[in-house]
Design an enzyme around this catalytic site. Structure first.
Site, PDB file in Angstrom:
ATOM      1  N   LYS A 111      40.450  43.057  36.244  1.00 37.07           N
ATOM      2  CA  LYS A 111      39.598  44.168  36.644  1.00 37.07           C
ATOM      3  C   LYS A 111      40.269  45.490  36.276  1.00 37.07           C
ATOM      4  O   LYS A 111      41.458  45.712  36.536  1.00 37.07           O
ATOM      5  CB  LYS A 111      39.338  44.128  38.151  1.00 37.07           C
ATOM      6  CG  LYS A 111      38.455  42.962  38.582  1.00 37.07           C
ATOM      7  CD  LYS A 111      37.029  43.130  38.083  1.00 37.07           C
ATOM      8  CE  LYS A 111      36.132  42.018  38.601  1.00 37.07           C
ATOM      9  NZ  LYS A 111      34.725  42.184  38.187  1.00 37.07           N
ATOM     10  N   LYS A 220      25.149  35.040  35.259  1.00 34.81           N
ATOM     11  CA  LYS A 220      25.366  34.500  36.595  1.00 34.81           C
ATOM     12  C   LYS A 220      24.068  33.870  37.063  1.00 34.81           C
ATOM     13  O   LYS A 220      22.981  34.449  36.892  1.00 34.81           O
ATOM     14  CB  LYS A 220      25.808  35.595  37.565  1.00 34.81           C
ATOM     15  CG  LYS A 220      27.165  36.222  37.251  1.00 34.81           C
ATOM     16  CD  LYS A 220      27.516  37.278  38.282  1.00 34.81           C
ATOM     17  CE  LYS A 220      28.950  37.783  38.119  1.00 34.81           C
ATOM     18  NZ  LYS A 220      29.117  38.634  36.932  1.00 34.81           N
TER      19      LYS A 220
END
Length: 332
Positions: A111, A220
């Site tokens: 991240k 997703k």
């Protein structure tokens, strides 16, 4: 598969369990994950849209949970799925401890572009990851749309020395992703661009392919409305796909595994190892990476764990109301 009638609100609420699961490390500003699990004739489905999502957006997550519990998924074409480790926006010194939770994962998503941090924090974190996994491992970064075109260009020019597999959603807007790809090519920065939010949160997920805004797509299951819907989107974009997850319990991860196992082609490790971020789960056989892979197998919630991690009564009421509002957005 996909043709079973959708259950009504009463049937959904009749098989409802709401749990609060602690995390091993702070992620996206939270230290625990609250999810609703729905039981149907085919097993368990997970409904866990983030709290800021309204009924319309949450309805896609509910459709995915209904698919899992009532309809089922396509037959798999592989027995296991390769997965990556995920490193949150932690200080570089904490990277080895985070990666130690992922057994055998040689691909790592890092991240970056975290609010309150700067570019040097990102560089230090990525450098620490590269030090841990060595030169043969794969490193990808995820900015969650946090950079402008200029910021992304500068950051990726610095980070490319760590041999990035790709940069996930470096800019928020689809048009900016397309312009960034041009800018990177002109600057000789060979970092592929992956689209995530531009697929799962877009009214038109195919715009990414039409504008040439990405080299690959991250999909997703829950935000796209289920495995069947995600398979159609991947096919229509014509781009390589990476299946990812959003701090799901093993019930939610099982749906992601079903999608990854059904894709005709799977060129990249998937972001389905996030069960390693949970300090507790709803099954005594959680889906955790082993030798860098997840098996394609069924997952059943354990009644004792559902009770041990049961959410407070007021939270159960909140989720019941949320399911009711989301169900009203679905046809059938």
């Amino acid at each position: 598969m996909g043709d079973a009638p959708r259950p009504g609100v009463a049937e959904l609420l009749d098989g409802l369990a709401v749990v609060t699961l602690p995390l091993n490390v702070r992620f996206r500003g939270v230290t625990e994950r609250e999810v609703a699990l729905i039981r149907g004739p085919r097993g368990w489905g997970e409904f866990a849209p983030f709290v800021e999502y309204g009924p319309a957006e949450a309805s896609r997550w509910l459709a995915a949970a209904i698919e899992a519990a009532w309809s089922g998924w396509p037959d798999p074409v592989r027995d296991t799925v390769p997965v990556n480790a995920t490193v949150p926006a932690v200080p570089a010194r904490e990277v080895p401890a985070v990666l130690a939770r992922y057994d055998g994962c040689d691909t790592v998503k890092v991240k970056v572009a975290e609010p309150g941090q700067d570019e040097q924090d990102d560089v230090d974190r990525v450098a620490a990851v590269r030090d841990v996994i060595g030169p043969e491992g794969r490193v990808r970064v995820d900015a969650n749309g946090g950079w402008s075109i200029a910021q992304a260009g500068d950051a990726l020019a610095r980070l490319r020395r760590y041999d990035l597999e790709y940069a996930e959603q470096p800019c928020a807007a689809v048009g900016d992703l397309a312009r960034l790809r041009v800018a990177l090519a002109r600057a000789g920065v060979e970092v592929p661009v992956a689209a995530d939010e531009s697929i799962r949160k877009a009214e038109d997920p195919l715009e990414v392919a039409r504008l040439g805004a990405a080299d690959l797509v991250v999909v997703k299951v829950a935000p796209l409305g289920g495995v069947d819907a995600a398979l159609r989107i991947v096919a229509e974009t014509g781009l390589p796909a990476v299946v990812s997850s959003a701090i799901d319990s093993s019930i939610g991860l099982r749906a992601g595994v079903a999608l990854a196992a059904a894709l005709p082609s799977l060129e990249h490790a998937c972001g389905l190892g996030t069960g390693a971020m949970l300090a507790a789960d709803v099954t005594d056989e959680p889906l955790r990476p082993h030798d860098g892979r997840l098996p394609v197998r069924e997952v059943t919630a354990d009644p004792g764990l559902l009770e041990a991690h049961a959410a407070a009564p007021d939270r159960v009421t909140w989720w019941r109301e949320r399911i009711t509002a989301a169900r009203a957005q679905l046809p059938g």
